[in-house]
Design a protein around this motif. Structure first.
Motif, PDB file in Angstrom:
ATOM      1  N   SER A  62       0.984  -1.172  -0.021  1.00 19.79           N
ATOM      2  CA  SER A  62      -0.025   0.092  -0.041  1.00 19.79           C
ATOM      3  C   SER A  62       1.093   1.384   0.224  1.00 19.79           C
ATOM      4  O   SER A  62       1.360   1.447   0.922  1.00 19.79           O
ATOM      5  N   LYS A  64      -0.010   4.385  -0.474  1.00 17.70           N
ATOM      6  CA  LYS A  64      -0.798   5.495   0.121  1.00 17.70           C
ATOM      7  C   LYS A  64      -2.107   4.677   0.344  1.00 17.70           C
ATOM      8  O   LYS A  64      -2.871   4.234  -0.152  1.00 17.70           O
ATOM      9  N   THR A  65      -1.973   4.918   2.067  1.00 22.03           N
ATOM     10  CA  THR A  65      -3.203   4.294   2.339  1.00 22.03           C
ATOM     11  C   THR A  65      -4.329   5.224   3.200  1.00 22.03           C
ATOM     12  O   THR A  65      -4.057   6.309   3.475  1.00 22.03           O
ATOM     13  N   GLN A  77     -10.167   1.457   3.755  1.00 24.99           N
ATOM     14  CA  GLN A  77      -9.649   2.611   3.455  1.00 24.99           C
ATOM     15  C   GLN A  77     -10.557   3.610   3.146  1.00 24.99           C
ATOM     16  O   GLN A  77     -10.043   4.666   2.677  1.00 24.99           O
ATOM     17  N   LYS A  86      -5.570   4.537   9.557  1.00 21.55           N
ATOM     18  CA  LYS A  86      -4.724   5.819   9.583  1.00 21.55           C
ATOM     19  C   LYS A  86      -4.608   6.223   8.039  1.00 21.55           C
ATOM     20  O   LYS A  86      -3.805   5.487   7.416  1.00 21.55           O
ATOM     21  N   ALA A  87      -5.093   7.417   7.599  1.00 25.97           N
ATOM     22  CA  ALA A  87      -4.571   7.984   6.105  1.00 25.97           C
ATOM     23  C   ALA A  87      -3.024   8.138   6.368  1.00 25.97           C
ATOM     24  O   ALA A  87      -2.590   8.804   7.250  1.00 25.97           O
ATOM     25  N   THR A  88      -2.474   7.837   5.370  1.00 22.04           N
ATOM     26  CA  THR A  88      -0.878   8.139   5.136  1.00 22.04           C
ATOM     27  C   THR A  88      -0.708   9.028   3.692  1.00 22.04           C
ATOM     28  O   THR A  88      -1.485   9.178   2.944  1.00 22.04           O
ATOM     29  N   LYS A  89       0.567   9.820   3.486  1.00 25.50           N
ATOM     30  CA  LYS A  89       0.729  10.333   2.334  1.00 25.50           C
ATOM     31  C   LYS A  89       1.461   9.164   1.363  1.00 25.50           C
ATOM     32  O   LYS A  89       1.629   8.186   1.898  1.00 25.50           O
ATOM     33  N   MET A  91       3.926   7.080  -0.298  1.00 26.21           N
ATOM     34  CA  MET A  91       5.341   6.935   0.114  1.00 26.21           C
ATOM     35  C   MET A  91       6.485   7.447  -0.566  1.00 26.21           C
ATOM     36  O   MET A  91       6.340   7.642  -1.861  1.00 26.21           O
ATOM     37  N   GLU A  95      11.710   4.094  -0.280  1.00 29.57           N
ATOM     38  CA  GLU A  95      10.875   3.169   0.651  1.00 29.57           C
ATOM     39  C   GLU A  95      10.251   2.115  -0.003  1.00 29.57           C
ATOM     40  O   GLU A  95      10.155   1.028   0.124  1.00 29.57           O
ATOM     41  N   THR A 308      -4.064  -3.699   4.231  1.00 29.38           N
ATOM     42  CA  THR A 308      -4.548  -3.277   5.839  1.00 29.38           C
ATOM     43  C   THR A 308      -4.728  -4.628   6.394  1.00 29.38           C
ATOM     44  O   THR A 308      -4.833  -4.595   7.742  1.00 29.38           O
TER      45      THR A 308
END
Ligand code: SAM
Ligand code: DTB
Ligand code: SF4
Length: 338
Positions: A62, A64-65, A77, A86-89, A91, A95, A308
């Motif tokens: 993932s 971008k989660t 999601q 949790k929302a993330t930016k 990557m 990484e 997730t």
């Protein structure tokens, strides 16, 4: 006429070429065949098109989660539900590349990058294109699933080295509206056409266990098999439980035999497509997975997590495939402890 009284020419079916004119009635007749006949037919077709003792191993990341504007009623999601994800930016490419390298060493042959977007913004797509090129450079097959694409975005991904685009129809046209309201089935078919026209290979399947009927599962397979070109990959996901999403109100895990029958029908209707036993393997016994492989499934996701939710541990998969004499890229995995 009952299914048992229908005679099939088993010598003709296994060599049959892909067809695009399947009817729901034909799919039902196939599905209702006596189990041994259905499995024999599916396994015969499988052997004509694939090494029956090999499965493909794909790895998911993932990139971008969470925080997704779509309302897919099964998904952890979606920003519409309080699922605790949790929302993330997006990557960083470094990484992503490091994760892809670990996946390759762990025995993946394909690396799929997934983003919780309705569709990618052009500036984000530039970054994903860089990731695709870098992952391709590791010798992995590349796949991405980023939501809806314009024809131009599909071409940019192809030029960056993308092999496959994953975009699922999810369920039958009839059940679809019960699960998703923010994007239509036609939107999905349009994106599949854009991917195809750009020269990308297509990964397209759906989910079972959301409360749909067997007829919906077959309707989904008829839809897939009647696309102008069969998807090269067909992921069959069993719904992985997620708290606080609407599908909890209707979900019902399919009878295991019904799942095997569905895989067999997918194999017969899309003889040259790789059928992936996708999400939901964490709920399946070894015996059920073995039957699914016998029925024509020939791909899995490896790794302890999907996006997730959980997936069986690599050691369990290696053990299962070993006991079945099935080869995979897992056989060439590098032991990190060695
Ligand atoms: N956001 C993009 C989209 O939906 O087009 C790509 C990622 S989305 C997670 C990819 C697919 O994963 C969905 O279409 C659905 O078929 C599958 N999926 C999502 N959540 C799932 C769950 N809880 N269990 C099983 N499959 C799931
Ligand atoms: C697909 O058909 N299954 C994968 C992949 N395409 C992107 C996703 C499975 C997701 C399972 C739920 C989760 O882990 O959040
Ligand atoms: Fe968003 Fe994809 Fe989840 Fe639907 S399946 S809510 S589009 S991440």
């Amino acid at each position: 006429m009952d299914a048992a009284s229908i005679s099939y020419d088993n010598n003709r079916e296994p060599s049959s070429q892909p067809r695009h004119d399947w009817t729901r009635a034909e799919a039902e007749t196939l599905y209702d065949r006596p189990f041994a006949d259905l499995i024999f037919q599916a396994q015969s077709i499988h052997r004509n098109n694939f090494d029956p003792n090999h499965v493909e191993t794909a790895s998911l990341l993932s990139i971008k989660t969470g925080g997704c504007p779509e309302d897919c009623g099964y998904c952890s999601q979606s920003a519409h539900y309080d699922t605790g994800v949790k929302a993330t930016k997006l990557m960083d490419a470094d990484e992503v590349l490091a994760t892809a390298l670990r996946a390759r060493d762990a025995g993946a042959s394909r690396f799929c990058m997934a983003a919780a977007w309705r569709n990618p913004k052009d500036k984000d797509l530039d970054r994903v294109c860089d990731m695709v090129s870098a992952v391709k450079g590791l010798g992995l097959e590349t796949c991405a699933t980023l939501g809806m694409l314009t024809p131009d975005q599909a071409r940019r991904l192809r030029d960056a080295g993308l092999d496959f685009y994953n975009h699922n129809v999810d369920t039958s046209p009839e059940f679809y509206g019960r699960i998703i309201t923010t994007r239509t089935m036609q939107d999905r078919i349009d994106t599949l056409a854009h991917a195809r026209e750009a020269g990308l290979k297509v990964c397209c399947g759906g989910i079972v266990g959301m409360g749909e009927q067997v007829g919906d599962r077959l309707g989904m397979l008829v839809l897939l098999a009647n696309l102008p070109t069969h998807p090269e990959s067909v992921p069959i996901n069993m719904w992985n439980e997620v708290k606080a999403v609407p599908v909890n109100d209707t979900a019902e895990r399919p009878d295991p035999i019904a799942l095997v029958r569905m895989i067999a029908v997918a194999r017969v209707m899309m003889p040259k497509s790789v059928v992936r036993l996708s999400a939901g393997r964490q709920y399946m016994t070894d015996e059920l997975q073995a039957l699914c492989f016998l029925a024509g499934a020939n791909s899995i996701f490896i790794g302890d997590v999907l996006l997730t939710t959980k997936n069986p541990q690599a050691t369990r998969d290696a053990n299962l495939l070993g006991r079945l004499g099935i080869t995979s890229q897992l056989d060439n995995a590098i032991d990190p402890a060695a």
